[in-house]
Design an enzyme around this catalytic site. Structure first.
Site, mmCIF file in Angstrom:
data_model
loop_
_atom_site.group_PDB
_atom_site.id
_atom_site.type_symbol
_atom_site.label_atom_id
_atom_site.label_comp_id
_atom_site.label_asym_id
_atom_site.label_seq_id
_atom_site.Cartn_x
_atom_site.Cartn_y
_atom_site.Cartn_z
ATOM 1 N N SER A 38 0.888 -1.176 0.000
ATOM 2 C CA SER A 38 0.000 0.000 0.000
ATOM 3 C C SER A 38 0.920 1.219 0.000
ATOM 4 C CB SER A 38 -0.889 0.013 1.246
ATOM 5 O OG SER A 38 -1.707 -1.119 1.287
ATOM 6 N N LYS A 66 -6.445 2.766 -2.739
ATOM 7 C CA LYS A 66 -6.232 2.046 -1.475
ATOM 8 C C LYS A 66 -6.133 3.026 -0.305
ATOM 9 C CE LYS A 66 -5.003 -1.124 1.487
ATOM 10 N NZ LYS A 66 -5.979 -2.074 2.018
ATOM 11 N N LYS A 103 0.059 5.318 8.201
ATOM 12 C CA LYS A 103 0.758 5.607 6.935
ATOM 13 C C LYS A 103 -0.236 5.772 5.790
ATOM 14 C CE LYS A 103 1.578 2.038 4.825
ATOM 15 N NZ LYS A 103 0.910 1.149 3.873
HETATM 16 P P1 NDP Z 1 4.309 -6.360 8.181
HETATM 17 O O1 NDP Z 1 4.761 -5.268 9.050
HETATM 18 O O2 NDP Z 1 3.674 -7.573 8.793
HETATM 19 O O3 NDP Z 1 5.528 -6.909 7.291
HETATM 20 C C1 NDP Z 1 6.375 -6.015 6.636
HETATM 21 C C2 NDP Z 1 7.276 -6.773 5.689
HETATM 22 O O4 NDP Z 1 8.181 -5.838 5.090
HETATM 23 C C3 NDP Z 1 8.149 -7.822 6.379
HETATM 24 O O5 NDP Z 1 8.421 -8.850 5.459
HETATM 25 C C4 NDP Z 1 9.404 -7.011 6.692
HETATM 26 O O6 NDP Z 1 10.551 -7.809 6.841
HETATM 27 C C5 NDP Z 1 9.517 -6.194 5.441
HETATM 28 N N1 NDP Z 1 10.327 -4.989 5.635
HETATM 29 C C6 NDP Z 1 10.136 -4.025 6.560
HETATM 30 N N2 NDP Z 1 11.077 -3.056 6.410
HETATM 31 C C7 NDP Z 1 11.852 -3.438 5.377
HETATM 32 C C8 NDP Z 1 12.995 -2.880 4.735
HETATM 33 N N3 NDP Z 1 13.506 -1.697 5.137
HETATM 34 N N4 NDP Z 1 13.549 -3.543 3.720
HETATM 35 C C9 NDP Z 1 13.049 -4.719 3.306
HETATM 36 N N5 NDP Z 1 11.965 -5.311 3.855
HETATM 37 C C10 NDP Z 1 11.386 -4.670 4.882
HETATM 38 O O7 NDP Z 1 3.347 -5.699 7.084
HETATM 39 P P2 NDP Z 1 2.100 -6.339 6.318
HETATM 40 O O8 NDP Z 1 2.506 -7.608 5.664
HETATM 41 O O9 NDP Z 1 0.908 -6.310 7.188
HETATM 42 O O10 NDP Z 1 1.876 -5.193 5.211
HETATM 43 C C11 NDP Z 1 2.641 -5.111 4.018
HETATM 44 C C12 NDP Z 1 1.947 -4.088 3.115
HETATM 45 O O11 NDP Z 1 0.613 -4.548 2.833
HETATM 46 C C13 NDP Z 1 1.807 -2.704 3.764
HETATM 47 O O12 NDP Z 1 1.928 -1.702 2.807
HETATM 48 C C14 NDP Z 1 0.376 -2.745 4.324
HETATM 49 O O13 NDP Z 1 -0.156 -1.427 4.463
HETATM 50 C C15 NDP Z 1 -0.325 -3.566 3.266
HETATM 51 N N6 NDP Z 1 -1.548 -4.255 3.694
HETATM 52 C C16 NDP Z 1 -1.598 -5.021 4.837
HETATM 53 C C17 NDP Z 1 -2.775 -5.653 5.219
HETATM 54 C C18 NDP Z 1 -2.892 -6.504 6.440
HETATM 55 O O14 NDP Z 1 -4.029 -6.932 6.765
HETATM 56 N N7 NDP Z 1 -1.807 -6.802 7.177
HETATM 57 C C19 NDP Z 1 -4.004 -5.503 4.418
HETATM 58 C C20 NDP Z 1 -3.819 -4.763 3.187
HETATM 59 C C21 NDP Z 1 -2.648 -4.140 2.873
HETATM 60 P P3 NDP Z 1 11.014 -8.392 8.278
HETATM 61 O O15 NDP Z 1 10.375 -9.743 8.387
HETATM 62 O O16 NDP Z 1 12.493 -8.429 8.172
HETATM 63 O O17 NDP Z 1 10.537 -7.419 9.329
#
Ligand code: NDP
Length: 295
Positions: A95, A170, A239
């Site tokens: 997102s 979104k 965010k």
């Molecule tokens: P999480 O916080 O659960 O996971 C974040 C992911 O990004 C992890 O794999 C993390 O890795 C990785 N990450 C974080 N920082 C970095 C970085 N600097 N470099 C590389 N990788 C990084 O987030 P979500 O999975 O919940 O969300 C992901 C996206 O999807 C977001 O934009 C969110 O807004 C969107 N979204 C989420 C929903 C939900 O229900 N959760 C629904 C709809 C959209 P690590 O494991 O190392 O921390």
């Protein structure tokens, strides 16, 4: 097809599970143990770097917190652009924000990659069930190539306009979600203080014109039960509201109520921390009023 999925977070992981069932998959995650766990449980190869993950892939999917992290993965000797083959399709399910995605799309085009922003809606339950709504921004030819890939986890694939349109859609959706959470929280807390049991109030609300997805599903299942499952971080919702407010500013639209929602959600994030779930914003309303919505 050969696919790469980068970012196995709360929603990225279940999305990648469906991709692994449909395609030959390589996964990468910043915390490498998570990619190794994924590969141990599903038919996928864990890659040590983004470059290694995308090497030979026809389609590259990313799902990271913001567009900033996606852009940061493009460069460097281990970056996406160092490994991606010309002609590959890059689908960003983050997102993210429209402006950064337009810049990413331009960099991809220069490297011979087609890009579309493809954020999703439906939560972790929707990802597990492969019933997500996918909001796509990109040119028509790219979106048609993307459609069969996105169908691995998406039920409704909506092409909304050029690159950035998916992110704008979104962000507005999630700002309305945030507003609803706050409004339902405030209204119910007042009713409970006025002597109306929370569940009775919700039953009437949900048979009346003030109802919403928040009142019909989220509050009964997650707040009244006290379960507050960790599915979507409040920090990410904050965010999203920020991106929505930027979209309004870019388009010259005044948004006094959404501005206020942004302030309130931002304050809740500051009070509850980076790991709080989004529905915990209601806890801030409860604490201020000295009552809890349970029952
Ligand atoms: P999480 O916080 O659960 O996971 C974040 C992911 O990004 C992890 O794999 C993390 O890795 C990785 N990450 C974080 N920082 C970095 C970085 N600097 N470099 C590389 N990788 C990084 O987030 P979500 O999975 O919940 O969300 C992901 C996206 O999807 C977001 O934009 C969110 O807004 C969107 N979204 C989420 C929903 C939900 O229900 N959760 C629904 C709809 C959209 P690590 O494991 O190392 O921390």
């Amino acid at each position: 097809m050969k696919a790469a999925f980068l970012g196995l977070g709360a929603i990225g992981w279940p999305m990648a599970v469906h991709v692994a069932r449909a395609h030959e998959l390589a996964v990468w995650n910043r915390t490498a143990a998570r990619a190794r766990d994924f590969a141990a449980q599903h038919p996928a190869r864990a890659a040590a770097t983004p470059r290694e993950a995308v090497a030979g892939a026809d389609v590259i999917l990313t799902c990271l917190p913001t567009s900033r992290e996606v852009a940061a993965l493009l460069d460097g000797p281990d970056g996406i652009l160092a490994g991606a083959a010309r002609g590959a399709l890059f689908l960003d399910c983050t997102s993210g924000d429209p402006a950064t995605s337009r810049a990413i799309a331009a960099r991809c085009a220069a490297a011979g990659l087609a890009f579309a922003d493809c954020p999703v809606s439906g939560g972790t339950n929707g990802a597990e069930a492969a019933t997500l709504t996918v909001m796509v921004g990109g040119d028509a030819a790219t979106v048609e190539r993307a459609r069969p890939v996105l169908q691995a986890f998406g039920k409704r694939i909506a092409h909304l306009g050029p690159v950035g349109a998916g992110h704008a859609m979104k962000a507005v959706n999630n700002a309305l979600l945030a507003a609803n959470i706050q409004l339902v929280g405030e209204g119910l807390v007042a009713l409970v203080k006025a002597g109306v049991p929370a569940r009775a109030a919700l039953e009437v609300l949900n048979a009346s014109s003030g109802r919403s997805f928040v009142s019909e599903v989220l509050v009964p299942e997650r707040v009244l039960t006290g379960a507050f499952p960790a599915t979507f971080r409040l920090a990410l919702l904050d965010k999203d509201v920020g991106i929505c407010l930027q979209v309004l500013r870019d388009e010259g639209v005044a948004g006094p109520l959404l501005e206020r929602v942004g302030e309130v959600i931002h304050a809740a994030r500051a009070a509850l921390g980076e790991d709080a779930d989004y529905l915990e914003a209601i806890r801030v309303v409860e604490r201020q009023a000295g009552v809890e919505l349970r029952g």
